[in-house]
Design a protein around this motif. Sequence first.
Motif, PDB file in Angstrom:
ATOM      1  N   LEU A 144       0.959  -1.193   0.068  1.00 28.04           N
ATOM      2  CA  LEU A 144      -0.029   0.159   0.089  1.00 28.04           C
ATOM      3  C   LEU A 144       0.852   1.419  -0.077  1.00 28.04           C
ATOM      4  O   LEU A 144       0.588   2.350  -0.601  1.00 28.04           O
ATOM      5  CB  LEU A 144      -0.946  -0.050   1.189  1.00 28.04           C
ATOM      6  CG  LEU A 144      -2.033  -0.772   1.117  1.00 28.04           C
ATOM      7  CD1 LEU A 144      -2.977  -0.833   2.631  1.00 28.04           C
ATOM      8  CD2 LEU A 144      -3.061  -0.573   0.046  1.00 28.04           C
ATOM      9  N   ALA A 145       2.123   1.104   0.795  1.00 29.96           N
ATOM     10  CA  ALA A 145       2.795   2.344   0.729  1.00 29.96           C
ATOM     11  C   ALA A 145       3.197   2.766  -0.675  1.00 29.96           C
ATOM     12  O   ALA A 145       3.590   3.748  -1.007  1.00 29.96           O
ATOM     13  CB  ALA A 145       3.906   2.137   1.697  1.00 29.96           C
ATOM     14  N   ALA A 146       3.766   1.446  -1.416  1.00 28.86           N
ATOM     15  CA  ALA A 146       4.488   1.795  -2.742  1.00 28.86           C
ATOM     16  C   ALA A 146       3.197   2.247  -3.797  1.00 28.86           C
ATOM     17  O   ALA A 146       3.473   3.297  -4.537  1.00 28.86           O
ATOM     18  CB  ALA A 146       4.699   0.518  -3.331  1.00 28.86           C
ATOM     19  N   ALA A 147       1.891   1.651  -3.271  1.00 32.38           N
ATOM     20  CA  ALA A 147       0.954   2.479  -4.218  1.00 32.38           C
ATOM     21  C   ALA A 147       0.597   3.846  -4.110  1.00 32.38           C
ATOM     22  O   ALA A 147       0.464   4.570  -4.906  1.00 32.38           O
ATOM     23  CB  ALA A 147      -0.504   1.546  -4.111  1.00 32.38           C
ATOM     24  N   GLN A 148       0.965   4.185  -2.625  1.00 33.42           N
ATOM     25  CA  GLN A 148       0.587   5.623  -2.277  1.00 33.42           C
ATOM     26  C   GLN A 148       1.590   6.602  -2.716  1.00 33.42           C
ATOM     27  O   GLN A 148       1.434   7.679  -3.305  1.00 33.42           O
ATOM     28  CB  GLN A 148       0.799   5.707  -0.751  1.00 33.42           C
ATOM     29  CG  GLN A 148       0.496   6.964  -0.033  1.00 33.42           C
ATOM     30  CD  GLN A 148       0.638   6.983   1.436  1.00 33.42           C
ATOM     31  OE1 GLN A 148       1.404   6.089   1.944  1.00 33.42           O
ATOM     32  NE2 GLN A 148       0.240   7.945   2.026  1.00 33.42           N
ATOM     33  N   SER A 149       2.631   5.936  -2.734  1.00 35.61           N
ATOM     34  CA  SER A 149       4.130   6.721  -3.359  1.00 35.61           C
ATOM     35  C   SER A 149       3.858   7.110  -5.125  1.00 35.61           C
ATOM     36  O   SER A 149       4.103   8.019  -5.516  1.00 35.61           O
ATOM     37  CB  SER A 149       5.150   6.099  -3.133  1.00 35.61           C
ATOM     38  OG  SER A 149       6.410   6.745  -3.769  1.00 35.61           O
ATOM     39  N   ALA A 150       3.315   5.928  -5.535  1.00 36.29           N
ATOM     40  CA  ALA A 150       3.134   6.057  -7.142  1.00 36.29           C
ATOM     41  C   ALA A 150       1.893   6.720  -7.393  1.00 36.29           C
ATOM     42  O   ALA A 150       2.149   7.581  -8.475  1.00 36.29           O
ATOM     43  CB  ALA A 150       2.985   4.589  -7.511  1.00 36.29           C
ATOM     44  N   GLU A 151       0.835   6.643  -6.918  1.00 36.25           N
ATOM     45  CA  GLU A 151      -0.473   7.201  -7.187  1.00 36.25           C
ATOM     46  C   GLU A 151      -1.089   7.736  -6.093  1.00 36.25           C
ATOM     47  O   GLU A 151      -2.287   6.969  -5.620  1.00 36.25           O
ATOM     48  CB  GLU A 151      -1.309   6.538  -8.190  1.00 36.25           C
ATOM     49  CG  GLU A 151      -0.748   5.944  -9.452  1.00 36.25           C
ATOM     50  CD  GLU A 151      -0.599   7.198 -10.396  1.00 36.25           C
ATOM     51  OE1 GLU A 151      -1.022   8.275 -10.109  1.00 36.25           O
ATOM     52  OE2 GLU A 151       0.260   7.244 -11.421  1.00 36.25           O
ATOM     53  N   PRO A 152      -0.583   8.806  -5.250  1.00 41.79           N
ATOM     54  CA  PRO A 152      -1.325   9.101  -3.806  1.00 41.79           C
ATOM     55  C   PRO A 152      -2.725   9.401  -4.189  1.00 41.79           C
ATOM     56  O   PRO A 152      -3.606   9.598  -3.150  1.00 41.79           O
ATOM     57  CB  PRO A 152      -0.602  10.421  -3.682  1.00 41.79           C
ATOM     58  CG  PRO A 152       0.314  11.079  -5.007  1.00 41.79           C
ATOM     59  CD  PRO A 152       0.395   9.831  -5.462  1.00 41.79           C
ATOM     60  N   SER A 153      -3.338   9.809  -5.152  1.00 44.23           N
ATOM     61  CA  SER A 153      -4.617  10.310  -5.497  1.00 44.23           C
ATOM     62  C   SER A 153      -5.558   9.109  -5.298  1.00 44.23           C
ATOM     63  O   SER A 153      -6.946   9.295  -5.185  1.00 44.23           O
ATOM     64  CB  SER A 153      -4.915  10.957  -6.709  1.00 44.23           C
ATOM     65  OG  SER A 153      -4.614  10.407  -7.831  1.00 44.23           O
ATOM     66  N   LEU A 154      -5.253   7.872  -5.476  1.00 44.95           N
ATOM     67  CA  LEU A 154      -5.997   6.623  -5.508  1.00 44.95           C
ATOM     68  C   LEU A 154      -6.431   6.521  -4.274  1.00 44.95           C
ATOM     69  O   LEU A 154      -5.577   6.067  -3.204  1.00 44.95           O
ATOM     70  CB  LEU A 154      -5.427   5.497  -6.293  1.00 44.95           C
ATOM     71  CG  LEU A 154      -5.270   5.575  -7.788  1.00 44.95           C
ATOM     72  CD1 LEU A 154      -4.364   4.269  -8.403  1.00 44.95           C
ATOM     73  CD2 LEU A 154      -6.672   5.781  -8.355  1.00 44.95           C
ATOM     74  N   PRO A 155      -7.762   6.086  -4.013  1.00 39.62           N
ATOM     75  CA  PRO A 155      -8.182   5.805  -2.515  1.00 39.62           C
ATOM     76  C   PRO A 155      -7.509   4.233  -2.201  1.00 39.62           C
ATOM     77  O   PRO A 155      -7.646   3.331  -3.091  1.00 39.62           O
ATOM     78  CB  PRO A 155      -9.712   5.607  -2.733  1.00 39.62           C
ATOM     79  CG  PRO A 155      -9.979   5.078  -4.001  1.00 39.62           C
ATOM     80  CD  PRO A 155      -8.836   5.993  -4.967  1.00 39.62           C
ATOM     81  N   ARG A 156      -7.262   4.165  -0.689  1.00 39.66           N
ATOM     82  CA  ARG A 156      -6.399   2.835  -0.243  1.00 39.66           C
ATOM     83  C   ARG A 156      -7.142   2.474   0.843  1.00 39.66           C
ATOM     84  O   ARG A 156      -7.926   3.065   1.635  1.00 39.66           O
ATOM     85  CB  ARG A 156      -4.987   3.259  -0.025  1.00 39.66           C
ATOM     86  CG  ARG A 156      -4.218   3.312  -0.982  1.00 39.66           C
ATOM     87  CD  ARG A 156      -2.896   3.948  -0.677  1.00 39.66           C
ATOM     88  NE  ARG A 156      -2.989   5.116  -0.088  1.00 39.66           N
ATOM     89  CZ  ARG A 156      -2.954   6.464  -0.499  1.00 39.66           C
ATOM     90  NH1 ARG A 156      -3.259   6.380  -1.942  1.00 39.66           N
ATOM     91  NH2 ARG A 156      -3.116   7.512   0.144  1.00 39.66           N
TER      92      ARG A 156
END
Length: 250
Positions: A154-166
């Motif tokens: 999830l941290a990698a997803a946040q870094s790559a595309e912070p605007s997407l909901p997690r």
Amino acid sequence: MAPWPYPFWIAHRGAGKLAPENTLAAFRVGAAHGYRAFECDVKLSADGVPFLLHDATLQRTTRERGIASQRSWSELSRIDAGGWHGRTYAGETLPSFEAISAYCRRNGFALNAEIKPTPGDEVETGRVVAREAARLWAGAPVPPLLSSFRPDALAAAQSAEPSLPRALLLETWRSGWFDEAQALACVAVVADHAIVDTEAVARIHAAGMRLLTYTVNDPAPARRLVEWGIDGIITDAVDRFSAGELTVFD
């Protein structure tokens, strides 16, 4: 809390008991039962293509064996992922994330995409799935909800595309889960229904997050969760629960 754009009832792995899980066929069965939101598992092929599969290995849901992430997408895309479930689905293939995106966007369906990395691929899987989700749903009114049991993914997803909901997935209220969800700027927590209680609902709502739960297949716990104010239920029982309303039928 901000308005929640996702339907309350979410079909688990498509309709992963009535049809072969994590296939387009399963999504179609769920849609035929009125479901407009789906959950699926996404991992990477050896050449970095995101595709749908729950397990690290192939043998439970195909007639192949071995670790799926060690095969190219060209190989994986030809595997029969439906025949194990019955003759009706023989020849149903493993779908790419792109194919699922096209199906959901074409029909106006919402998606909870669980980032399901093969062990050791957490960071790369989180990064690639987020990048692809942003590309495939560009301009869509409701983006996919990216969830994972793995905070590093999830941290990698946040870094790559912070605007997407997690959303952080949890089997237990393990130490540090709340701080992790906050640090990852999660919009939701998705917890095993067996650990959910009114205190958890209140705490998560007070923090401005939503609480979803899995995998609820029986009316009694579903009724209780609805009464407690849960924000979404992930279910295999698409033929038992009406997706259009909060009422739970026996």
